[in-house]
Design a protein around this motif. Structure first.
Motif, PDB file in Angstrom:
ATOM      1  N   UNK A 182      48.184  35.700  10.625  1.00 42.13           N
ATOM      2  CA  UNK A 182      48.641  35.033   9.416  1.00 42.13           C
ATOM      3  C   UNK A 182      47.545  34.676   8.445  1.00 42.13           C
ATOM      4  N   UNK A 183      46.302  35.063   8.754  1.00 44.89           N
ATOM      5  CA  UNK A 183      45.186  34.793   7.857  1.00 44.89           C
ATOM      6  C   UNK A 183      44.990  35.964   6.880  1.00 44.89           C
ATOM      7  N   UNK A 184      44.363  35.680   5.742  1.00 45.00           N
ATOM      8  CA  UNK A 184      44.124  36.681   4.720  1.00 45.00           C
ATOM      9  C   UNK A 184      42.720  37.252   4.887  1.00 45.00           C
ATOM     10  N   UNK A 185      42.639  38.560   5.111  1.00 45.39           N
ATOM     11  CA  UNK A 185      41.369  39.262   5.274  1.00 45.39           C
ATOM     12  C   UNK A 185      41.032  39.975   3.972  1.00 45.39           C
ATOM     13  N   UNK A 186      39.738  39.944   3.618  1.00 38.96           N
ATOM     14  CA  UNK A 186      39.281  40.432   2.323  1.00 38.96           C
ATOM     15  C   UNK A 186      38.072  41.340   2.526  1.00 38.96           C
ATOM     16  N   UNK A 187      38.145  42.571   2.018  1.00 36.32           N
ATOM     17  CA  UNK A 187      37.005  43.470   2.061  1.00 36.32           C
ATOM     18  C   UNK A 187      36.257  43.422   0.740  1.00 36.32           C
ATOM     19  N   UNK A 188      34.966  43.120   0.766  1.00 41.92           N
ATOM     20  CA  UNK A 188      34.170  43.036  -0.451  1.00 41.92           C
ATOM     21  C   UNK A 188      33.065  44.085  -0.437  1.00 41.92           C
ATOM     22  N   UNK A 196      29.559  42.103   0.242  1.00 44.30           N
ATOM     23  CA  UNK A 196      29.198  42.945   1.370  1.00 44.30           C
ATOM     24  C   UNK A 196      29.693  42.398   2.692  1.00 44.30           C
ATOM     25  N   UNK A 197      30.898  41.844   2.663  1.00 42.86           N
ATOM     26  CA  UNK A 197      31.434  41.161   3.843  1.00 42.86           C
ATOM     27  C   UNK A 197      32.902  41.533   4.069  1.00 42.86           C
ATOM     28  N   UNK A 198      33.405  41.140   5.223  1.00 42.42           N
ATOM     29  CA  UNK A 198      34.844  40.943   5.423  1.00 42.42           C
ATOM     30  C   UNK A 198      35.028  39.442   5.564  1.00 42.42           C
ATOM     31  N   UNK A 199      35.887  38.887   4.704  1.00 41.51           N
ATOM     32  CA  UNK A 199      36.176  37.463   4.707  1.00 41.51           C
ATOM     33  C   UNK A 199      37.495  37.204   5.420  1.00 41.51           C
ATOM     34  N   UNK A 200      37.610  36.048   6.002  1.00 36.70           N
ATOM     35  CA  UNK A 200      38.861  35.624   6.650  1.00 36.70           C
ATOM     36  C   UNK A 200      39.205  34.240   6.108  1.00 36.70           C
ATOM     37  N   UNK A 260      33.594  47.776   1.602  1.00 38.07           N
ATOM     38  CA  UNK A 260      34.773  47.883   2.463  1.00 38.07           C
ATOM     39  C   UNK A 260      35.996  48.225   1.620  1.00 38.07           C
ATOM     40  N   UNK A 261      36.760  49.228   2.036  1.00 41.45           N
ATOM     41  CA  UNK A 261      37.898  49.700   1.248  1.00 41.45           C
ATOM     42  C   UNK A 261      39.215  49.723   2.005  1.00 41.45           C
ATOM     43  N   UNK A 262      39.194  49.771   3.317  1.00 39.19           N
ATOM     44  CA  UNK A 262      40.431  49.825   4.080  1.00 39.19           C
ATOM     45  C   UNK A 262      40.418  48.824   5.221  1.00 39.19           C
ATOM     46  N   UNK A 263      41.563  48.178   5.478  1.00 37.02           N
ATOM     47  CA  UNK A 263      41.726  47.224   6.571  1.00 37.02           C
ATOM     48  C   UNK A 263      43.049  47.515   7.276  1.00 37.02           C
ATOM     49  N   UNK A 264      43.031  47.581   8.605  1.00 39.35           N
ATOM     50  CA  UNK A 264      44.277  47.803   9.344  1.00 39.35           C
ATOM     51  C   UNK A 264      44.103  47.343  10.785  1.00 39.35           C
ATOM     52  N   UNK A 297      30.240  49.189  -9.809  1.00 41.91           N
ATOM     53  CA  UNK A 297      30.555  49.831  -8.546  1.00 41.91           C
ATOM     54  C   UNK A 297      30.516  48.795  -7.424  1.00 41.91           C
ATOM     55  N   UNK A 298      31.113  49.154  -6.309  1.00 50.45           N
ATOM     56  CA  UNK A 298      31.049  48.357  -5.076  1.00 50.45           C
ATOM     57  C   UNK A 298      31.688  46.986  -5.241  1.00 50.45           C
ATOM     58  N   UNK A 299      32.928  46.973  -5.694  1.00 51.35           N
ATOM     59  CA  UNK A 299      33.676  45.732  -5.834  1.00 51.35           C
ATOM     60  C   UNK A 299      34.572  45.438  -4.633  1.00 51.35           C
ATOM     61  N   UNK A 300      34.566  46.309  -3.625  1.00 50.09           N
ATOM     62  CA  UNK A 300      35.495  46.092  -2.519  1.00 50.09           C
ATOM     63  C   UNK A 300      36.917  46.081  -3.051  1.00 50.09           C
TER      64      UNK A 300
END
Length: 371
Positions: free
Chosen positions: A174-180, A197-201, A227-231, A162-165
């Protein structure tokens, strides 16, 4: 093959491309009924609001669809969590066509092939990015849709049942954002040395992006559970959805360097001295389990799994207006929501993931045209 690793050993990864214990209480931990060019960003669209009363089915019979990203021409790429397949779904409908398969996907629990993102320079580089659970970690790979060797751009994100983001999206910069997710280790969310447990950039090459809160670190924000949604909205502000544990789920306005409190705080809590940042909107876990997030025409759309509805939330400056529940029980569990290049809202169901009541045609991709 170049690899950006946060921790852990490199794994062999193959990608065949063709043209043809953790927390309790929420989302997939609870069974059904229990207590520039278009990219994978769900950014504001110049079109009007989607007509939620005019839904049409554009694909059916999919195996746990998870990631959804649009190609510049309007066709969608859809990731199947458990099979590792990436399907192309035509904007006008028709049978989905497999265009790639990620080998080495270790699908178990909530893990598998998760988020997709299309390069902002897709017209010239033909690159697609995928976040997936491998044998030892969660990682991000990129590959040319037309074929060629894959490239691991970031790895070493902790995995668990569980909790794999898993959500990835290119921002307006233009950067890649990642929800974990925290992968069941709650202390990692507060550990700045862990990507869990982060948002990565990241840069498109997988390096820590210039201008991050800590130079040389990929961490953009911390204190997240899953984190599951980014907008992004029309003003370029980043919003994110997050699964709570026993009490509340959240929508947060994400600002660089902010700490969103988990595991010390679930929902609103101690913000003395500005240590933690409160969410803008919360729901009970029974009402939500907010997965996908999209923003268009000044409104946020949140796909709810356990809540089996689409939450519609007006944007009001730095705040969010009163949410209203739409599509309640109409399609079952809703996983991902994205805005298409033409302004339509696309929504995927998630009833074949072992926690939903499977309906005729599941799982499906739905399209709601812009007015």
């Amino acid at each position: 093959m170049r690899t950006r690793r946060w921790a852990g050993s490199a794994l062999a990864l193959l990608l065949a491309a063709g043209a043809a214990g953790c927390g309790t209480g929420n989302e997939d931990e609870a069974g059904p009924g229990a207590g520039p060019v278009a990219t994978s960003t769900a950014s504001s669209s110049p079109a009007g609001a989607p007509d939620l009363g005019a839904g049409e089915e554009v694909a059916r019979g999919l195996d746990v669809p998870w990631g959804l990203a649009f190609l510049p021409g309007g066709d969608a790429l859809v990731a199947e969590r458990d099979s590792g397949r990436i399907l192309r779904v035509a904007a006008g409908g028709g049978a989905p066509q497999q265009v790639a398969e990620v080998a080495g996907v270790a699908a178990a629990g909530e893990g598998g092939l998760l988020g997709l993102a299309v390069s902002p320079e897709f017209a010239t580089d033909d690159l697609v990015y995928a976040y997936f659970t491998a044998a030892d970690d969660n990682r991000i790979v990129r590959f040319r849709l037309g074929g060629g060797a894959p490239e691991v751009v970031f790895s070493g994100i902790a995995k668990a049942s569980f909790h794999n983001g898993g959500r990835i999206a290119f921002g307006p910069d233009g950067m890649l954002y990642v929800g974990t997710g925290d992968a069941g280790n709650t202390s990692s969310s507060q550990d700045p040395a862990s990507p869990a447990g982060k948002i990565l950039r990241l840069t498109p090459d997988g390096d820590p992006a210039p201008g991050n809160p800590t130079a040389g670190s990929p961490v953009y924000s911390l204190g997240h559970r899953n984190v599951q949604g980014l907008a992004w909205d029309a003003d370029g502000r980043l919003f994110a959805t997050e699964f709570g544990q026993n009490d509340v789920d959240e929508v947060n306005l994400i600002e660089p360097g902010r700490n969103y409190g988990w595991p010390e705080v679930e929902g609103e809590g101690d913000t003395a001295g500005g240590r933690y940042t409160n969410p803008l909107v919360t729901w009970s876990t029974r009402e939500a389990s907010p997965s996908g997030l999209a923003i268009t025409a000044g409104t946020a759309y949140v796909a709810a799994l356990r809540g089996e509805r689409l939450w519609v939330v007006p944007l009001d400056g730095d705040r969010l207006g009163e949410p209203s529940a739409q599509l309640t029980d109409a399609y079952g569990r809703l996983r991902t929501v994205q805005v298409a290049p033409d302004g339509a809202l696309w929504v995927t169901t998630s009833n074949t993931d072992g926690r939903g009541d499977v309906r005729d045609g599941d799982d499906r991709v739905l399209r709601f045209p812009a007015r």
